[in-house]
Write an enzyme that holds these catalytic residues in place. Structure first.
Site, PDB file in Angstrom:
ATOM      1  N   ARG A 139      39.560  33.954  43.939  1.00  0.00           N
ATOM      2  CA  ARG A 139      39.743  34.056  42.492  1.00  0.00           C
ATOM      3  C   ARG A 139      38.739  33.176  41.751  1.00  0.00           C
ATOM      4  O   ARG A 139      38.464  33.401  40.578  1.00  0.00           O
ATOM      5  CB  ARG A 139      41.181  33.683  42.104  1.00  0.00           C
ATOM      6  CG  ARG A 139      41.588  34.253  40.738  1.00  0.00           C
ATOM      7  CD  ARG A 139      43.046  33.965  40.393  1.00  0.00           C
ATOM      8  NE  ARG A 139      43.284  32.565  40.140  1.00  0.00           N
ATOM      9  CZ  ARG A 139      44.072  31.773  40.862  1.00  0.00           C
ATOM     10  NH1 ARG A 139      44.731  32.254  41.901  1.00  0.00           N
ATOM     11  NH2 ARG A 139      44.240  30.502  40.544  1.00  0.00           N
ATOM     12  N   TYR A 180      34.847  50.532  20.039  1.00  0.00           N
ATOM     13  CA  TYR A 180      35.593  51.260  21.067  1.00  0.00           C
ATOM     14  C   TYR A 180      37.099  51.213  20.769  1.00  0.00           C
ATOM     15  O   TYR A 180      37.635  50.140  20.466  1.00  0.00           O
ATOM     16  CB  TYR A 180      35.264  50.610  22.408  1.00  0.00           C
ATOM     17  CG  TYR A 180      35.778  51.326  23.620  1.00  0.00           C
ATOM     18  CD1 TYR A 180      35.251  52.560  24.001  1.00  0.00           C
ATOM     19  CD2 TYR A 180      36.775  50.764  24.411  1.00  0.00           C
ATOM     20  CE1 TYR A 180      35.711  53.207  25.127  1.00  0.00           C
ATOM     21  CE2 TYR A 180      37.234  51.400  25.548  1.00  0.00           C
ATOM     22  CZ  TYR A 180      36.701  52.625  25.897  1.00  0.00           C
ATOM     23  OH  TYR A 180      37.148  53.255  27.013  1.00  0.00           O
ATOM     24  N   ASP A 190      29.281  43.645  22.319  1.00  0.00           N
ATOM     25  CA  ASP A 190      29.452  44.616  23.399  1.00  0.00           C
ATOM     26  C   ASP A 190      28.129  45.385  23.514  1.00  0.00           C
ATOM     27  O   ASP A 190      27.763  46.146  22.619  1.00  0.00           O
ATOM     28  CB  ASP A 190      30.624  45.552  23.053  1.00  0.00           C
ATOM     29  CG  ASP A 190      30.917  46.568  24.147  1.00  0.00           C
ATOM     30  OD1 ASP A 190      29.992  46.908  24.910  1.00  0.00           O
ATOM     31  OD2 ASP A 190      32.073  47.035  24.225  1.00  0.00           O
ATOM     32  N   LYS A 192      29.828  51.973  32.961  1.00  0.00           N
ATOM     33  CA  LYS A 192      28.916  52.924  32.324  1.00  0.00           C
ATOM     34  C   LYS A 192      27.512  52.813  32.940  1.00  0.00           C
ATOM     35  O   LYS A 192      27.357  53.102  34.105  1.00  0.00           O
ATOM     36  CB  LYS A 192      28.929  52.693  30.813  1.00  0.00           C
ATOM     37  CG  LYS A 192      30.344  52.488  30.224  1.00  0.00           C
ATOM     38  CD  LYS A 192      31.205  53.747  30.310  1.00  0.00           C
ATOM     39  CE  LYS A 192      32.672  53.498  29.976  1.00  0.00           C
ATOM     40  NZ  LYS A 192      32.946  52.815  28.719  1.00  0.00           N
TER      41      LYS A 192
END
Ligand SMILES: *Cc1c(COP(=O)(O)O)cnc(C)c1O
Length: 395
Positions: free
Chosen positions: A56, A110, A183, A208
């Site tokens: 982690r 978005y 973004d 993407k």
């Protein structure tokens, strides 16, 4: 190194004295690491010595991808996350850590990001002011009125492809003591690097263009030197880390990013020009358009000759029923909700990204019932054109 070389080499091939060097980063699945001496583990866990201890906290495959992304985006440090949305969550939390709990956000972002702000941050008393980031006066007013700790925008908006003046907004953010989070999913670091323009943290949906093949869900946070440690601290505690296999696939994808994205941009430009002259098309939105409302920012911020791989267009006289019929007639173009893949994708905002927005609000945003978005793939442009043409022809 130039971008085309960085995508192939950065992050890979760690050299250790006397050991064979793998030419690509291996998938390292181990969650736990130990050392010859427990004292070393003690120092690693105490952050006195660099090293791996627990999955982690850090993983060798992820670290290679993170180094690659840091280099491509000109950042100070990166975090690979399980999705683009978890990247946005961590970035916003890092930005707000020791600042005013208010966000000024672009009003054309978005859909899930709006949901994140309103449904996840809202209940924890984070206020949000939505603003048109292409209207600098409005941004200035919103900052003055709300005293935000963070400004959030996308480098290229969806689906109308507006491009705000990041440089100017970064200046406003800085003088207001707010962090600018961008973004950069649509642009990729090949087209634009917001950190160079003064942004503090950038995020990607790696799902993407970075991974690029429609087979990875992932995200990346790249930070400047003042936010990298906060991002890492949050990730250590929350644990939204990318799996090593997805990390490997993302790195493998990025190796061909320069080739893919260049071709996708070329294809998008060809499609935009062809569609502009099509009798069944009312209007085309694409960043190479000389009459684009943000032509000045496009010229200033985009890499020369790269206008992006996404375009939108309005089908003459079409309503929801006829757009759905058009989508059903596509034979090669994939009528799906994503973007950035090697195959061309067609999205209908009305049923996907803008589904939960009221018709009145959609109209105000300029998103009509007859608008569709195309994310160009790497196929031969003649084939994409032929497919769109036959589907449009029979509407
Ligand atoms: C897809 C997307 C996201 C969300 O990313 P996921 O990987 O689906 O979580 C965020 N921002 C933009 C611009 C996107 O296109």
């Amino acid at each position: 190194m130039k971008f085309e070389s960085q995508v192939v080499h950065a992050g890979d091939r760690k050299r250790k004295q006397g050991l064979a060097v793998p030419s690509t980063t291996p998938i390292n699945l181990s969650t736990t690491y130990f050392y010859e001496s427990a004292a070393t583990l003690d120092r690693v866990l105490g952050h006195e010595e660099e090293g791996f201890s627990y999955g982690r906290y850090a993983n060798p495959t992820n670290v290679a991808l993170e180094e690659l992304c840091t280099e491509l985006e000109h950042g100070h440090g990166s975090l690979a996350t399980a999705s683009g949305m978890s990247a946005i969550q961590i970035a916003l939390q890092a930005a707000l850590l020791d600042r005013s709990h208010h966000i000024v956000a672009s009003n054309s972002i978005y859909g899930a990001t709006i949901g994140l702000l309103d449904q996840v941050f809202g209940p924890y008393d984070v206020g949000v002011t939505y603003v048109d980031v292409c209207d600098l006066k409005a941004v200035e007013t919103a900052i003055a009125e709300s005293n935000p700790g963070c400004i959030f925008m996308e480098s290229v908006s969806n689906p109308l492809l507006r491009v705000g003046d990041i440089e100017q907004i970064a200046r406003m953010a800085k003088s207001a003591g707010a962090a600018l989070v961008v973004d950069n999913t649509f642009a990729t670091p090949m087209q634009m690097r917001p950190l160079d323009l003064g942004a503090n943290i950038i995020v990607h949906s790696a799902t993407k263009y970075l991974a690029g093949h429609g087979d990875v869900l992932g995200g990346i946070v790249v930070s400047d030197d003042t936010h990298a440690e906060s991002v890492r601290m949050l990730s250590r505690l929350i644990g939204p880390v990318l799996g090593p296999f997805e990390s490997y696939l993302t790195m493998r994808g990025i190796k061909t990013l320069a080739l893919r994205f260049e071709r996708q941009c070329q294809n998008a430009k060809i499609l935009a020009e062809w569609l502009s002259a099509h009798p069944r098309v009312d209007r085309v939105y694409y960043c190479s358009d000389a009459g684009h409302p943000d032509a000045c920012n496009i010229k200033k911020f985009f890499a020369p000759g790269l206008f992006g791989a996404i375009l939108s267009f309005e089908i003459k006289g079409a309503n929801k029923e006829s757009v759905l019929r058009f989508m059903d007639r596509l034979k090669m173009v994939v009528p799906g909700t994503s973007l950035g893949d090697v195959h061309t994708l067609l999205l209908y905002p009305l049923i996907a990204s803008h589904r939960n927005i009221s018709p009145k609000m959609r109209e105000r945003m300029g998103i009509r019932e007859n608008l569709v978005r195309v994310a160009a793939g790497i196929e031969a442009p003649e084939d994409i054109i032929a497919d769109l043409d036959q589907a449009l022809g029979s509407i």
